[in-house]
Design a protein around this motif. Structure first.
Motif, mmCIF file in Angstrom:
data_model
loop_
_atom_site.group_PDB
_atom_site.id
_atom_site.type_symbol
_atom_site.label_atom_id
_atom_site.label_comp_id
_atom_site.label_asym_id
_atom_site.label_seq_id
_atom_site.Cartn_x
_atom_site.Cartn_y
_atom_site.Cartn_z
ATOM 1 N N LEU A 1 0.826 -1.199 0.000
ATOM 2 C CA LEU A 1 0.000 0.000 0.000
ATOM 3 C C LEU A 1 0.866 1.258 0.000
ATOM 4 N N LYS A 2 0.328 2.307 -0.572
ATOM 5 C CA LYS A 2 0.809 3.667 -0.403
ATOM 6 C C LYS A 2 -0.398 4.529 -0.054
ATOM 7 N N VAL A 3 -0.172 5.569 0.743
ATOM 8 C CA VAL A 3 -1.286 6.393 1.200
ATOM 9 C C VAL A 3 -0.890 7.859 1.143
ATOM 10 N N ASN A 4 -1.813 8.684 0.718
ATOM 11 C CA ASN A 4 -1.664 10.143 0.777
ATOM 12 C C ASN A 4 -3.017 10.694 1.208
ATOM 13 N N SER A 5 -3.124 11.033 2.494
ATOM 14 C CA SER A 5 -4.447 11.331 3.033
ATOM 15 C C SER A 5 -4.390 12.493 4.004
ATOM 16 N N ASP A 6 -5.446 13.299 3.982
ATOM 17 C CA ASP A 6 -5.649 14.315 5.012
ATOM 18 C C ASP A 6 -6.238 13.657 6.249
ATOM 19 N N VAL A 7 -5.867 14.192 7.416
ATOM 20 C CA VAL A 7 -6.433 13.731 8.681
ATOM 21 C C VAL A 7 -7.277 14.871 9.238
ATOM 22 N N LEU A 8 -8.516 14.563 9.632
ATOM 23 C CA LEU A 8 -9.469 15.591 10.016
ATOM 24 C C LEU A 8 -10.025 15.319 11.412
ATOM 25 N N TYR A 9 -10.407 16.395 12.077
ATOM 26 C CA TYR A 9 -11.139 16.284 13.337
ATOM 27 C C TYR A 9 -12.393 17.152 13.236
ATOM 28 N N GLU A 10 -13.538 16.506 13.385
ATOM 29 C CA GLU A 10 -14.834 17.174 13.256
ATOM 30 C C GLU A 10 -14.911 17.954 11.945
ATOM 31 N N GLY A 11 -14.414 17.341 10.884
ATOM 32 C CA GLY A 11 -14.483 17.913 9.550
ATOM 33 C C GLY A 11 -13.382 18.879 9.191
ATOM 34 N N SER A 12 -12.545 19.239 10.157
ATOM 35 C CA SER A 12 -11.466 20.196 9.882
ATOM 36 C C SER A 12 -10.145 19.462 9.736
ATOM 37 N N PRO A 13 -9.477 19.598 8.594
ATOM 38 C CA PRO A 13 -8.174 18.933 8.427
ATOM 39 C C PRO A 13 -7.112 19.597 9.284
ATOM 40 N N PHE A 14 -6.279 18.787 9.906
ATOM 41 C CA PHE A 14 -5.193 19.341 10.708
ATOM 42 C C PHE A 14 -3.851 18.693 10.390
ATOM 43 N N GLY A 15 -3.840 17.706 9.521
ATOM 44 C CA GLY A 15 -2.590 17.047 9.188
ATOM 45 C C GLY A 15 -2.727 16.235 7.919
ATOM 46 N N ALA A 16 -1.597 15.766 7.444
ATOM 47 C CA ALA A 16 -1.563 14.927 6.243
ATOM 48 C C ALA A 16 -0.657 13.738 6.512
ATOM 49 N N LEU A 17 -1.177 12.543 6.236
ATOM 50 C CA LEU A 17 -0.403 11.316 6.378
ATOM 51 C C LEU A 17 0.080 10.908 4.993
ATOM 52 N N ILE A 18 1.388 10.953 4.798
ATOM 53 C CA ILE A 18 1.958 10.705 3.480
ATOM 54 C C ILE A 18 2.882 9.493 3.556
ATOM 55 N N ILE A 19 2.484 8.420 2.885
ATOM 56 C CA ILE A 19 3.291 7.201 2.823
ATOM 57 C C ILE A 19 3.699 7.024 1.363
ATOM 58 N N LYS A 20 4.896 7.535 1.024
ATOM 59 C CA LYS A 20 5.346 7.501 -0.359
ATOM 60 C C LYS A 20 5.937 6.157 -0.750
ATOM 61 N N ASP A 21 6.517 5.468 0.207
ATOM 62 C CA ASP A 21 7.132 4.177 -0.079
ATOM 63 C C ASP A 21 6.134 3.059 0.215
ATOM 64 N N TRP A 22 6.271 1.979 -0.511
ATOM 65 C CA TRP A 22 5.365 0.846 -0.319
ATOM 66 C C TRP A 22 5.504 0.295 1.104
ATOM 67 N N ILE A 23 4.370 -0.006 1.714
ATOM 68 C CA ILE A 23 4.375 -0.672 3.013
ATOM 69 C C ILE A 23 3.750 -2.055 2.834
ATOM 70 N N PRO A 24 4.253 -3.071 3.545
ATOM 71 C CA PRO A 24 3.680 -4.404 3.402
ATOM 72 C C PRO A 24 2.260 -4.454 3.939
ATOM 73 N N ALA A 25 1.424 -5.255 3.301
ATOM 74 C CA ALA A 25 0.026 -5.370 3.710
ATOM 75 C C ALA A 25 -0.481 -6.753 3.351
ATOM 76 N N SER A 26 -1.605 -7.098 3.906
ATOM 77 C CA SER A 26 -2.288 -8.342 3.578
ATOM 78 C C SER A 26 -3.783 -8.102 3.710
ATOM 79 N N SER A 27 -4.565 -8.944 3.073
ATOM 80 C CA SER A 27 -6.013 -8.793 3.132
ATOM 81 C C SER A 27 -6.669 -10.167 3.122
ATOM 82 N N SER A 28 -7.878 -10.208 3.643
ATOM 83 C CA SER A 28 -8.634 -11.459 3.678
ATOM 84 C C SER A 28 -10.117 -11.147 3.740
#
Length: 822
Positions: free
Chosen positions: A447-474
């Motif tokens: 996975l890679k992620v580029n997302s805003d983080v919000l509290y009560e609808g107001s963004p206060f940060g950004a989580l940016i994962i540019k490099d691949w991270i290991p994941a699994s799904s089921s």
């Protein structure tokens, strides 16, 4: 592809023969044809509709041209055509495809034709027509041939129709009920293909056609022929493909020749507000996706429709099935000058709710020839229809989103200025709701992620994962849910609004342990492994809620004092090295390379504390604090007084506490964070003297005393709270009492040393006592000779720690065990 110019352009129509057979038919942007196969039926309807236009023209020419011509031709031949064209009123009841032939289509037409002379503009034509019709009554028309042409396409032949002979009543006001079968044939297939292309592209708004017919009319023994009767028509607001509604869709995997194949089955209901009827035989199609170039197409799958029965003014039901056996390499290859592959672009549009496009081309090899004639198969194979695929909105697709094993690292200040952000490491778990129509086995491996983080609808940060991270799904059993789990390592958490972040942090720390909900809104890239192979999907919408468990600071065990030492001192200040043991029962971890807080008591600042390279992990932790005790510097005389009262209460055994406050320079590497949290403070109890465990009873500064009656002296057994540093008592002015009655007073200016706490307790020298001989307390003391009793002690003491001098007031909270000796 034909040029998107107006259909009125003569030069453009004259070049229609230059279009190639692979040119796509662009859809009207205001329509939403089916992506599940209903368009195939629609395109067949369209082809059939083209074939019905000659029939309509033929019927009108027959009833509007032939009838009047027959009547007026006997009296005033020059008026015949005009009267016929203006007086006929056509009510088309139904047009049905009776059957497909090797050369065309047999069309059954049912219509009513009324002769209305009032519609004729000129009196002379109207009078001559009515007179002729009244005299003749009815006429017979032999078989006639009709040619339908397109004036805006260089008069190209659209089709021909052979209409059988019939008898027509031509008197004014009479109604003719017609029911006949016309044999129609398509004209130039390339012209039809070009017209269909313009029609699909939305360029055909008002289609102009004209019919040319020659006929033989007779009444009794009188016969004569009329050539080149022309009737012009304009089809206004020609509709594009009709709207649809998908009523059933299922996508799943099946095994075919020991290989995994994706099979899709769909049903759709298509609007049909027209009086047309036909039965479309099973047809096959090739499905392609847009390639990297504007005109390139990448074959993806094959599909086939069942027989489709069309009834006048009745909704059409179409069933379609298709399968995909493997993914073409060109579909997943990144296009030049972009980081997206054709599949990325297609799925990205679909997942963002935008309209994507697939291309449908006739391919009868999918189902065999069946009932379809060669000319129809040839036409369908030369037509490529772009089918818009309405995007899928992903509202509430993420059922839950949680973070565990959270580890936050604050920057050290040595990083690139553009990279000074907290780093987040955590285990991420999400429950994703899958569309019930999709039943595929696949696994998300990265996975890679580029997302805003919000509290009560107001963004206060950004989580940016540019490099691949290991994941699994089921897949979750018995539920349309996919559980995705990934591990984030040192992902930047860029704080964009520190005011909102301050609110979040306060609720986390001081919300009584209650969980708070944050929002995420962004995109993710996923590496997917399926039965068709491995491919990457970019820009998947990632939105939902993050539930964070609060940190119950009030319920957390307080740090215990492990060690304390004076590292430096002046006459008014001292620096302390304090070692604390702290338990962290939460799943949170944090690394702080440097922090500094102000230390205060009762609202007065008396010093500061610095922590370097603090790593709070789960379980037991050791924290080293370098504290500066400097009341005079921070708060002047008020600070000195507050510091002396605090230390006096501490050695007296009172419950004391310190207030730690963040200030604008608490985190030098992140000044904005320091400013945002500068109003943040919390109070922590001071550890009890000599207590290594929070549950261990506190010890007293004065553990015991010995009273010598004859020598009027007393010695004390003292416990130094400083394990490594001695304390010098310069002066002492105190009183001992029993049950509130004074026993004696001590005044001494004889300095004596209390050794370091690690060296054990210190017995003071005998200090002079002035007994209060007349008091009840002293009398009770005298009676306890060779025994012991509990006294209460208070004293004003001037002490020296290192080079720092200060005066404290001792007022013990527990009694001093006193031994009485002669």
């Amino acid at each position: 592809m034909s040029k998107p110019a107006s259909i009125l352009s003569t030069s453009r129509r004259s070049s229609y023969h230059e279009a190639n057979e692979s040119s796509p038919l662009l859809l009207n942007a205001q329509q939403t044809p089916s992506y599940d196969g209903s368009t195939e039926g629609s395109s067949s309807l369209y082809v059939a509709r083209l074939k019905r236009w000659p029939s309509i023209v033929a019927l009108t020419a027959l009833c509007g041209g032939i009838i009047g011509v027959l009547a007026c031709g006997f009296i005033v031949p020059s008026y015949a055509v005009s009267y016929a064209q203006e007086s006929a009123v056509l009510d088309l009841r139904s047009v049905a495809v009776d059957s497909f032939t090797d050369n065309g289509v047999k069309v059954r037409v049912k219509a009513d034709v009324v002769i209305d002379a009032h519609r004729v503009k000129y009196w002379t034509v109207r009078t001559a027509g009515r007179l002729g019709a009244a005299i003749i009554g009815s006429v017979n028309v032999d078989n006639l041939n009709l040619n339908v042409r397109l004036p805006e396409y260089d008069n190209a032949l659209l089709g021909t129709a052979q209409v059988p002979g019939m008898s027509i009543s031509i008197r004014n006001g009479n109604t003719n009920h017609l029911d006949f079968i016309a044999d129609t044939k398509p004209g130039d297939l390339e012209t039809i293909r070009l017209l269909a292309n313009d029609y699909m592209n939305g360029a055909v708004k008002n289609l102009k056609v004209f019919g040319e017919v020659g006929m033989t009319v007779h009444k009794g023994l009188i016969h004569f022929g009329i050539d080149n009767i022309r009737q012009d028509f304009i089809f206004k607001d020609a509709p594009a493909l009709p709207p649809y509604k998908v009523t059933r869709l299922h996508v799943g995997e099946v095994s075919l020749d020991n290989n995994k194949v994706i099979l899709a089955n769909a049903s759709a209901v298509i609007d049909n507000p027209y009086p047309f009827a036909l039965s479309v035989p099973p047809l096959g199609f090739k499905v392609s996706l847009p390639g990297c170039d504007a005109d390139s197409r990448i074959p993806l799958a094959v599909a086939a429709s069942s027989r489709i029965d069309v009834r006048p003014n009745t909704a059409i039901t179409a069933d379609v099935s298709g399968f995909l056996q493997s993914l073409p390499a060109d579909l997943t290859k990144v296009c030049p000058k972009t980081n997206l592959s054709p599949m990325d672009a297609f799925i990205g549009q679909y997942l963002h709710g935008q309209t994507a496009v697939v291309y449908i081309t006739g391919d009868q090899s999918t189902v065999g020839k069946g009932d379809a004639p060669e000319w129809l198969l040839e036409l369908l194979s030369s037509v490529t229809v772009p089918v818009p695929v309405p995007g899928h909105t992903f509202d509430n697709v993420i059922q839950s989103f949680s973070l565990s094993n959270v580890n936050i690292k604050l920057p050290t200040g040595d990083e690139d200025p553009d990279k000074i952000t907290p780093l987040l490491s955590a285990t991420v778990e999400a429950m994703i709701k899958l569309p019930k129509e999709i039943d595929l086995d696949f696994d998300i491996t990265r996975l890679k992620v580029n997302s805003d983080v919000l509290y009560e609808g107001s963004p206060f940060g950004a989580l940016i994962i540019k490099d691949w991270i290991p994941a699994s799904s089921s897949r979750v059993p018995n539920a349309e849910l996919l559980k995705v789990k990934g591990s984030v390592k040192d992902a930047p958490l860029d704080i964009t609004d520190y005011d909102v972040f301050q609110v979040v942090l306060r609720k986390l720390l001081f919300g009584g342990g209650q969980a708070i909900n944050l929002g995420i809104n962004g995109t993710a890239d996923a590496d997917i492994v399926s039965g068709l192979g491995e491919f990457i999907i970019h820009n998947i919408p990632a939105s939902g809620n993050i539930t964070l468990g609060g940190l119950p600071l009030s319920d957390m065990p307080m740090p215990t004092l492990q060690d304390i030492a004076i590292t430096e001192s002046t006459e008014t200040s001292m620096n302390l090295r304090i070692s604390l043991a702290a338990q962290n029962p939460t799943p949170w971890e944090v690394y702080v390379p440097y922090s500094n807080v102000l230390i205060g008591t009762d609202g007065v600042t008396i010093g500061n504390g610095t922590i370097k390279d603090m790593y709070i992990k789960k379980g037991s932790n050791k924290i080293i604090v370098n504290a500066a005790w400097d009341p005079s510097r921070y708060s002047g005389k008020k600070g000195v007084k507050a510091g002396e009262e605090l230390l006096g209460h501490y050695i007296s055994g009172h419950n004391t506490s310190l207030t730690l406050s963040v200030h604008p320079d608490s985190f030098p590497a992140m000044p904005e964070l320091s400013r945002a949290l500068s109003s943040l403070s919390f109070t922590t109890p001071m550890p009890h003297i000599g207590a290594k465990d929070p549950n261990e009873p506190p010890k007293s500064f004065i553990e015991s005393a010995t009273m010598y009656l004859l020598s009027s002296t007393a010695s004390f057994f003292l416990l130094n709270p400083l394990p490594h540093d001695s304390i010098l008592i310069n002066t002492l002015d105190g009183v001992a009492m029993y049950n509130g009655s004074p026993v004696g007073t001590i005044k001494s200016d004889y300095p004596f040393l209390i050794k370091a706490g690690n060296d054990g307790a210190t017995t003071s020298p005998r200090l002079p006592v002035d007994w209060d001989a007349g008091s009840v307390g002293f009398e009770f003391l005298r009676r306890t000779l060779w025994g012991e009793l509990e006294l209460h002690a208070e004293a004003q003491v001037e002490l020296k720690m290192g080079r720092m001098r200060m005066g404290v007031y001792y007022n013990g909270t527990k009694g001093v065990r006193a031994h009485v000796r002669p």
